[in-house]
Design a protein around this motif. Sequence first.
Motif, PDB file in Angstrom:
ATOM      1  N   ASN A 141     -37.898  97.292 -67.947  1.00  0.00           N
ATOM      2  CA  ASN A 141     -37.506  96.125 -67.561  1.00  0.00           C
ATOM      3  C   ASN A 141     -37.886  95.003 -69.004  1.00  0.00           C
ATOM      4  OD1 ASN A 141     -39.918  95.219 -67.445  1.00  0.00           O
ATOM      5  ND2 ASN A 141     -40.157  95.455 -65.509  1.00  0.00           N
ATOM      6  N   LYS A 142     -37.255  93.773 -69.060  1.00  0.00           N
ATOM      7  CA  LYS A 142     -37.338  92.992 -70.127  1.00  0.00           C
ATOM      8  C   LYS A 142     -38.952  92.818 -70.377  1.00  0.00           C
ATOM      9  CE  LYS A 142     -36.020  88.643 -71.692  1.00  0.00           C
ATOM     10  NZ  LYS A 142     -35.229  87.114 -71.508  1.00  0.00           N
ATOM     11  N   ASN A 143     -39.838  92.542 -69.519  1.00  0.00           N
ATOM     12  CA  ASN A 143     -41.117  92.187 -69.812  1.00  0.00           C
ATOM     13  C   ASN A 143     -41.832  93.237 -70.375  1.00  0.00           C
ATOM     14  OD1 ASN A 143     -40.942  89.608 -68.790  1.00  0.00           O
ATOM     15  ND2 ASN A 143     -41.821  90.320 -66.564  1.00  0.00           N
ATOM     16  N   THR A 144     -41.637  94.579 -69.883  1.00  0.00           N
ATOM     17  CA  THR A 144     -41.953  95.845 -70.427  1.00  0.00           C
ATOM     18  C   THR A 144     -41.729  96.007 -71.964  1.00  0.00           C
ATOM     19  OG1 THR A 144     -42.107  97.036 -68.423  1.00  0.00           O
ATOM     20  CG2 THR A 144     -42.273  98.288 -70.532  1.00  0.00           C
ATOM     21  N   LYS A 145     -40.563  95.633 -72.322  1.00  0.00           N
ATOM     22  CA  LYS A 145     -40.092  95.647 -73.592  1.00  0.00           C
ATOM     23  C   LYS A 145     -40.504  94.740 -74.671  1.00  0.00           C
ATOM     24  CE  LYS A 145     -35.560  97.793 -72.273  1.00  0.00           C
ATOM     25  NZ  LYS A 145     -34.049  97.792 -72.129  1.00  0.00           N
ATOM     26  N   GLU A 146     -40.862  93.395 -74.086  1.00  0.00           N
ATOM     27  CA  GLU A 146     -41.315  92.435 -74.581  1.00  0.00           C
ATOM     28  C   GLU A 146     -42.785  92.759 -74.957  1.00  0.00           C
ATOM     29  OE1 GLU A 146     -40.527  88.958 -72.789  1.00  0.00           O
ATOM     30  OE2 GLU A 146     -38.807  88.636 -73.536  1.00  0.00           O
ATOM     31  N   ASN A 147     -43.609  93.590 -74.189  1.00  0.00           N
ATOM     32  CA  ASN A 147     -44.909  93.728 -74.380  1.00  0.00           C
ATOM     33  C   ASN A 147     -45.040  94.780 -75.241  1.00  0.00           C
ATOM     34  OD1 ASN A 147     -45.759  91.729 -72.168  1.00  0.00           O
ATOM     35  ND2 ASN A 147     -45.914  93.525 -70.578  1.00  0.00           N
ATOM     36  N   ALA A 148     -44.016  95.808 -75.350  1.00  0.00           N
ATOM     37  CA  ALA A 148     -44.187  96.993 -76.227  1.00  0.00           C
ATOM     38  C   ALA A 148     -44.061  96.238 -77.592  1.00  0.00           C
ATOM     39  CB  ALA A 148     -42.816  97.990 -76.011  1.00  0.00           C
ATOM     40  N   LYS A 149     -43.115  95.363 -77.804  1.00  0.00           N
ATOM     41  CA  LYS A 149     -42.828  94.797 -79.113  1.00  0.00           C
ATOM     42  C   LYS A 149     -44.399  93.906 -79.446  1.00  0.00           C
ATOM     43  CE  LYS A 149     -37.804  94.283 -78.843  1.00  0.00           C
ATOM     44  NZ  LYS A 149     -36.739  93.312 -79.076  1.00  0.00           N
ATOM     45  N   LYS A 150     -44.768  93.216 -78.450  1.00  0.00           N
ATOM     46  CA  LYS A 150     -46.026  92.412 -78.885  1.00  0.00           C
ATOM     47  C   LYS A 150     -47.035  93.438 -79.309  1.00  0.00           C
ATOM     48  CE  LYS A 150     -45.504  88.576 -75.574  1.00  0.00           C
ATOM     49  NZ  LYS A 150     -45.907  87.981 -74.247  1.00  0.00           N
ATOM     50  N   LEU A 151     -47.287  94.639 -78.637  1.00  0.00           N
ATOM     51  CA  LEU A 151     -48.333  95.488 -79.199  1.00  0.00           C
ATOM     52  C   LEU A 151     -48.072  96.157 -80.551  1.00  0.00           C
ATOM     53  CD1 LEU A 151     -50.772  97.230 -78.121  1.00  0.00           C
ATOM     54  CD2 LEU A 151     -49.103  98.891 -77.277  1.00  0.00           C
ATOM     55  N   PHE A 152     -46.794  96.519 -80.805  1.00  0.00           N
ATOM     56  CA  PHE A 152     -46.579  96.960 -82.072  1.00  0.00           C
ATOM     57  C   PHE A 152     -46.664  95.963 -83.131  1.00  0.00           C
ATOM     58  CE2 PHE A 152     -43.354  97.452 -85.556  1.00  0.00           C
ATOM     59  CZ  PHE A 152     -43.833  98.857 -86.059  1.00  0.00           C
ATOM     60  N   ILE A 166     -54.591  97.241 -74.875  1.00  0.00           N
ATOM     61  CA  ILE A 166     -53.443  96.897 -74.419  1.00  0.00           C
ATOM     62  C   ILE A 166     -53.457  95.733 -73.455  1.00  0.00           C
ATOM     63  CG2 ILE A 166     -51.121  97.360 -73.298  1.00  0.00           C
ATOM     64  CD1 ILE A 166     -51.374  99.933 -74.294  1.00  0.00           C
ATOM     65  N   MET A 167     -54.419  95.716 -72.710  1.00  0.00           N
ATOM     66  CA  MET A 167     -54.879  94.723 -71.697  1.00  0.00           C
ATOM     67  C   MET A 167     -55.275  93.515 -72.496  1.00  0.00           C
ATOM     68  SD  MET A 167     -57.117  96.784 -69.016  1.00  0.00           S
ATOM     69  CE  MET A 167     -57.606  95.298 -68.045  1.00  0.00           C
ATOM     70  N   ASP A 168     -56.151  93.720 -73.440  1.00  0.00           N
ATOM     71  CA  ASP A 168     -56.393  92.190 -74.043  1.00  0.00           C
ATOM     72  C   ASP A 168     -55.349  91.905 -75.040  1.00  0.00           C
ATOM     73  OD1 ASP A 168     -59.036  92.549 -73.147  1.00  0.00           O
ATOM     74  OD2 ASP A 168     -59.850  93.760 -74.696  1.00  0.00           O
ATOM     75  N   ILE A 169     -54.772  92.602 -75.647  1.00  0.00           N
ATOM     76  CA  ILE A 169     -53.655  92.148 -76.651  1.00  0.00           C
ATOM     77  C   ILE A 169     -52.489  91.464 -76.031  1.00  0.00           C
ATOM     78  CG2 ILE A 169     -51.915  93.149 -78.406  1.00  0.00           C
ATOM     79  CD1 ILE A 169     -54.083  95.143 -79.162  1.00  0.00           C
ATOM     80  N   VAL A 170     -51.780  92.102 -74.833  1.00  0.00           N
ATOM     81  CA  VAL A 170     -50.877  91.799 -74.142  1.00  0.00           C
ATOM     82  C   VAL A 170     -50.834  90.832 -73.038  1.00  0.00           C
ATOM     83  CG1 VAL A 170     -48.474  92.827 -73.307  1.00  0.00           C
ATOM     84  CG2 VAL A 170     -49.798  93.932 -74.963  1.00  0.00           C
ATOM     85  N   ASN A 171     -52.408  90.819 -72.455  1.00  0.00           N
ATOM     86  CA  ASN A 171     -52.583  90.182 -71.307  1.00  0.00           C
ATOM     87  C   ASN A 171     -51.974  90.678 -69.748  1.00  0.00           C
ATOM     88  OD1 ASN A 171     -53.962  88.251 -69.628  1.00  0.00           O
ATOM     89  ND2 ASN A 171     -52.459  86.710 -70.066  1.00  0.00           N
ATOM     90  N   ILE A 172     -52.060  92.129 -69.741  1.00  0.00           N
ATOM     91  CA  ILE A 172     -51.417  92.569 -68.459  1.00  0.00           C
ATOM     92  C   ILE A 172     -52.527  93.358 -67.771  1.00  0.00           C
ATOM     93  CG2 ILE A 172     -49.349  92.654 -69.396  1.00  0.00           C
ATOM     94  CD1 ILE A 172     -49.671  95.481 -70.166  1.00  0.00           C
ATOM     95  N   SER A 173     -52.326  93.705 -66.573  1.00  0.00           N
ATOM     96  CA  SER A 173     -53.383  94.614 -65.754  1.00  0.00           C
ATOM     97  C   SER A 173     -53.448  96.205 -66.420  1.00  0.00           C
ATOM     98  CB  SER A 173     -52.671  94.729 -64.380  1.00  0.00           C
ATOM     99  OG  SER A 173     -51.513  95.498 -64.358  1.00  0.00           O
ATOM    100  N   ILE A 174     -54.603  96.766 -66.068  1.00  0.00           N
ATOM    101  CA  ILE A 174     -54.633  98.038 -66.544  1.00  0.00           C
ATOM    102  C   ILE A 174     -53.682  99.206 -66.112  1.00  0.00           C
ATOM    103  CG2 ILE A 174     -56.158  98.850 -64.692  1.00  0.00           C
ATOM    104  CD1 ILE A 174     -58.000 100.371 -66.636  1.00  0.00           C
ATOM    105  N   THR A 175     -53.141  98.989 -64.839  1.00  0.00           N
ATOM    106  CA  THR A 175     -51.905  99.474 -64.221  1.00  0.00           C
ATOM    107  C   THR A 175     -50.808  99.201 -65.141  1.00  0.00           C
ATOM    108  OG1 THR A 175     -52.770  99.333 -62.007  1.00  0.00           O
ATOM    109  CG2 THR A 175     -50.328 100.114 -62.381  1.00  0.00           C
ATOM    110  N   ALA A 176     -50.311  98.207 -65.555  1.00  0.00           N
ATOM    111  CA  ALA A 176     -49.177  97.878 -66.269  1.00  0.00           C
ATOM    112  C   ALA A 176     -49.683  98.359 -67.745  1.00  0.00           C
ATOM    113  CB  ALA A 176     -48.758  96.319 -66.393  1.00  0.00           C
ATOM    114  N   ALA A 177     -50.667  98.367 -68.100  1.00  0.00           N
ATOM    115  CA  ALA A 177     -50.825  99.018 -69.447  1.00  0.00           C
ATOM    116  C   ALA A 177     -50.605 100.554 -69.475  1.00  0.00           C
ATOM    117  CB  ALA A 177     -52.374  98.618 -69.980  1.00  0.00           C
ATOM    118  N   GLY A 178     -51.197 101.279 -68.531  1.00  0.00           N
ATOM    119  CA  GLY A 178     -50.910 102.616 -68.320  1.00  0.00           C
ATOM    120  C   GLY A 178     -49.469 102.790 -68.280  1.00  0.00           C
TER     121      GLY A 178
END
Length: 208
Positions: A141-152, A166-178
């Motif tokens: 989904n769009k949020n996942t793609k945006e989070n991937a770009k933020k991480l890169f 990833i949790m700290d950088i993107v501000n998401i849960s540990i499940t979403a980071a996995g």
Amino acid sequence: MEIGSEVHIDIFDDRMEVYSPGGMFDGSIVQELDTDNVASKRRNPVIADIFSRMHFMERRGSGFKKIKADYRHAVNYRPEVEPMFRSTPTSFFATLYNLNYNVPIEKVLIDPEKVAVDGENVLIASENLLIEAAIDSLNANKNTKENAKKLFAHMSFDGVFGRNDIMDIVNISITAAGNLINKLKEAGLIEPIIGQGKGKYKFTKPKK
């Protein structure tokens, strides 16, 4: 709330202009502030907290800093195209310039002055474009793609990260980071790193 007013977004060849009714929350004038160091203030802390827990927004605002940082790390950044913010007691304006406007194509693809590798300026910006294109093509989904770009954007090709990072950088849960790690692994955009702890990865250059 101002009856009869609404947010306007005007798109031109060289810029995008955003108008929003309502000034700064504390009544300050944004062009008189250092927007790299504006204190975070929320009109409704309860709503902000709920949206943060739902991963729709950050609990602490950092929009000015993020917008300017993204521009400054872009290939074609020049001081004259720095994002502009302006406010009055009743209005807020943001002007975001098109960094590729009137720029020769070779400048869009390659800029050897942005990142130093092994002490030499040899960044090939086209590799960044390739990985962003690969992220855009993820089955996600769009949020996942945006989070991937933020991480890169934060890690580039040299940074080593795990789920907690990833949790700290993107501000998401540990499940979403996995889940994000799994999506990037499936697409061949990250590779495991041995010797730096369990579950560590880094971005790998995509195959053309």
